[in-house]
Design an enzyme around this catalytic site. Structure first.
Site: not given
Length: 144
Positions: A61, A98
């Site tokens: 990600s 993230k």
């Protein structure tokens, strides 16, 4: 992500050679034939040993931020997370990596891969910012 544990408070003191010149990533330049000073990676990469942890990355990600599956992250839990920082968050008991971002006045977690949608924090259940990723270490070798 796999938590590899905290660093010890006392430095290991492993000083490795550091060349006096830089390496050209564009056009080649003549190399110096001597070593100028030593470098201790603990001193260079870690500011707060008692609150710094290593985590192993699992997944893709964050590939567009240069963080790959299998990379070793240096995470500092003493830093205040701010928008723009890459953070380790705990969402409903699970680690995720993230970028913390502010969008339309609200905080959210954004992946660095268009295949993953942003996570709006006001829609998530239990969320904690666990630490700020300060370095990612990855191998350039395909031979492990």
């Amino acid at each position: 992500m796999q938590l590899l544990g905290p660093l010890r408070d006392e430095p290991l003191g492993l000083r490795l050679p550091l060349a006096a010149s830089t390496v050209a990533a564009g056009f080649p330049s003549p190399a110096d034939d001597y070593i100028d000073v030593g470098i201790d990676l603990n001193e260079t990469l870690i500011r707060h040993p008692s609150s710094t942890f290593f985590l192993r990355v699992s997944g893709d990600s964050m590939v567009d931020a240069g963080i790959q599956h299998g990379d070793l992250l240096v995470v500092d839990r003493s830093l205040e997370a701010r928008p723009g920082h890459i953070v380790v968050a705990v969402l409903d008991g699970a680690f995720t990596l993230k970028r913390l971002a502010r969008h339309q006045g609200r905080l959210r977690l954004e992946a660095a891969n268009s295949a993953y949608p942003p996570l709006e924090l006001h829609h998530c259940g239990d969320v904690q910012i666990w630490g700020v990723a300060i370095h990612a270490i990855h191998s350039l070798s395909t031979h492990g």
